[in-house]
Design an enzyme around this catalytic site. Structure first.
Site, PDB file in Angstrom:
ATOM      1  N   SER A  99       0.865  -1.193   0.000  1.00  0.00           N
ATOM      2  CA  SER A  99       0.000   0.000   0.000  1.00  0.00           C
ATOM      3  C   SER A  99       0.896   1.235   0.000  1.00  0.00           C
ATOM      4  CB  SER A  99      -0.944  -0.015   1.198  1.00  0.00           C
ATOM      5  OG  SER A  99      -0.248  -0.161   2.404  1.00  0.00           O
ATOM      6  N   GLY A 140       0.001   4.608  -0.085  1.00  0.00           N
ATOM      7  CA  GLY A 140      -0.679   5.856   0.225  1.00  0.00           C
ATOM      8  C   GLY A 140      -1.523   6.333  -0.940  1.00  0.00           C
ATOM      9  N   ALA A 141      -1.349   7.598  -1.295  1.00  0.00           N
ATOM     10  CA  ALA A 141      -2.164   8.204  -2.359  1.00  0.00           C
ATOM     11  C   ALA A 141      -1.920   7.561  -3.722  1.00  0.00           C
ATOM     12  CB  ALA A 141      -1.872   9.699  -2.438  1.00  0.00           C
ATOM     13  N   GLY A 152      -1.960   4.419  -4.278  1.00  0.00           N
ATOM     14  CA  GLY A 152      -2.722   3.181  -4.384  1.00  0.00           C
ATOM     15  C   GLY A 152      -1.944   1.949  -3.996  1.00  0.00           C
ATOM     16  N   ASP A 172      -6.340  -0.871   6.893  1.00  0.00           N
ATOM     17  CA  ASP A 172      -7.215  -1.941   7.382  1.00  0.00           C
ATOM     18  C   ASP A 172      -8.382  -2.161   6.411  1.00  0.00           C
ATOM     19  OD1 ASP A 172      -5.525  -2.000   9.595  1.00  0.00           O
ATOM     20  OD2 ASP A 172      -6.768  -0.579  10.703  1.00  0.00           O
TER      21      ASP A 172
END
Lengths: 307, 307
Positions: free
Chosen positions: A219, A221-222, A224, A251
């Protein structure tokens, strides 16, 4: 039924103060309290998506009692937490109403005794061997007293029971857990770099997969998700930057991946769901919840690129 | 038996962090939890001095349950708290281990309903009219829902039962409470200035007495106490500056005044005890406790000056 494991469950408190000033006295204007810990958050999102979920891990003391009271009021979630003598930790987010910034204070959690750990292993083994278990998620940090190889044991027990297992943790527990060959790991960029020593995401993700995980979903962050799976490699990117509170976005991504796996979705569809749930969690008014309208709106707009 | 009233009792938490930085995430290295609220603190000191104490006020929710569990384990203290539907507030002191500075975050407390307030008034009236009640202390802020004239009612009920009553609060509840003619009020310098508009302590103390209190004992921090009583006016000053944490020093002073009253001590002896307990509380390792050795050591060294 999906099982989520939260060895260091928490009672999450959020205090809103007009403005946080060190060494001053503050009147808290708003207090929110909810069950927390990564696996508990995953369970809440899975239940909201319509899946039956069983939550296990540890709970103890008055804070553990309050956590369990909250879980009992969450439709779709079954409480299978194991009792410990120590008290469940609190985590406190102090929100500065002026700037919107959050200061986080996390208690360490109860010390789990060897007997409590042994009793949990027995209960977990019985759970994963039970009828109708579709998947297991192992989430979050380890409380004091739990051996650092805990997740490796739990991954092996799930695999021995023929149940797909996802691991979301960090540091040495992640390193050891990956070697036990979980079906999916979901590190963020920092956890991935710590695991592999590589800071370039696609290289680090491939490296993490070589360490044992069948699929690695990073992951970012912004930006994706980046997924390296037996079916292929994809980047899944949300439509535009989402403003809001990133608490719980990871999560929600786990819940998206796991629900997609259980429903037999293809990897691209699982990734799109995970990205849309993440974005809808950042956009939600309440930290750690997801906004169902933002989810429905974002899902068709996620860009999937094979890479 | 002495009664202490704490309408806004609390579960006091203390978190130690290596260094408090706004907007960062902190691992709490030490968690301490104890029953709190001014009247509860006064009760703990009175019990340690050998007096039987009954604690009343409100408690509710899981935090109230934890508070009552702690009280049940405190020798000499009887729990006569009234149940409310709302949850007892938490107060959080975040101690920066590097500087020793404390940042305080106080929840507002449960909203008390008119029915809950009426039930408390009945229970309080029965308590103060009971056998063997030697004194009552009314301490601290009012939770939401309790009328601002609450302490005036409680002072009058105690006086009607022939029980000496001490009031330790601030703002409008203090202003109204003083007018009901309590036996003693114990404002600090700031509360005294707010009540009277006068910033010079001896003038403000005399003014506060004219408003209705039989005796006014002003706590002036390191400068000790200034008392204007029917028997005379005194300054009571500790021997030298005491370094440490002033949390609870005022509550220990109240316990000193009240225990001295009940034991029939003269005003100078009551004041010496109050000053010595205050200093021994500042000197104690744990915030809000007093150091018995420092108390015994300080008591003969307090300077009493008629003024």
């Amino acid at each position: 039924m999906i099982i989520t494991v939260t060895l260091n469950a928490a009672l999450d408190l959020t205090y809103t103060v007009p403005s946080l000033t060190p060494h001053a006295t503050h009147r808290v204007t708003e207090v929110a309290e909810r069950p927390g810990g990564k696996g508990v958050n995953v369970a809440r999102v899975l239940a909201a998506l319509g899946h039956a979920v069983t939550v296990t891990g540890f709970a103890g003391g008055a804070t553990g009692g309050t956590l369990r009271d909250h879980l009992a009021r969450t439709p779709g979630v079954t409480d299978a937490l194991c009792a410990v003598a120590g008290a469940t930790r609190r985590t406190l987010a102090v929100v500065d109403a002026r700037t919107g910034d959050t200061t986080q204070l996390n208690e360490p959690g109860p010390t789990v005794t060897p007997d409590e750990w042994a009793a949990f292993l027995d209960a977990y083994d019985a759970l994963v061997r039970g009828a109708g278990v579709a998947a297991v998620a192992l989430c979050g940090s380890l409380p004091p007293g739990v051996p650092v190889g805990a997740y490796a044991l739990l991954v092996r027990a799930a695999r021995a029971a023929g149940v797909p297992v996802l691991l979301d943790t960090s540091g040495e527990p992640l390193r050891r857990g990956v070697a036990a060959r979980p079906d999916v790991v979901k590190p963020n960029a920092e956890e991935l770099a710590e695991l592999t020593g590589a800071h370039e995401p696609s290289r680090a993700t491939r490296d993490a997969r070589r360490r044992g995980a069948h699929a690695v979903v990073a992951s970012l962050g912004a930006e994706g998700l980046l997924a390296v799976t037996p079916e292929g490699t994809w980047r899944a990117v949300p439509p535009g930057v989402v403003r809001g509170n990133p608490t719980g976005a990871g999560d929600s991504a786990v819940a998206g991946l796991l629900s997609g796996l259980v429903e037999g979705l293809s990897w691209p569809d699982r990734l799109a769901r995970a990205v849309a749930l993440s974005a809808a969690t950042v956009a939600a008014r309440t930290a750690g919840e997801y906004d169902p309208r933002a989810y429905a709106d974002t899902l068709p707009k996620v860009t999937l690129t094979p890479s």
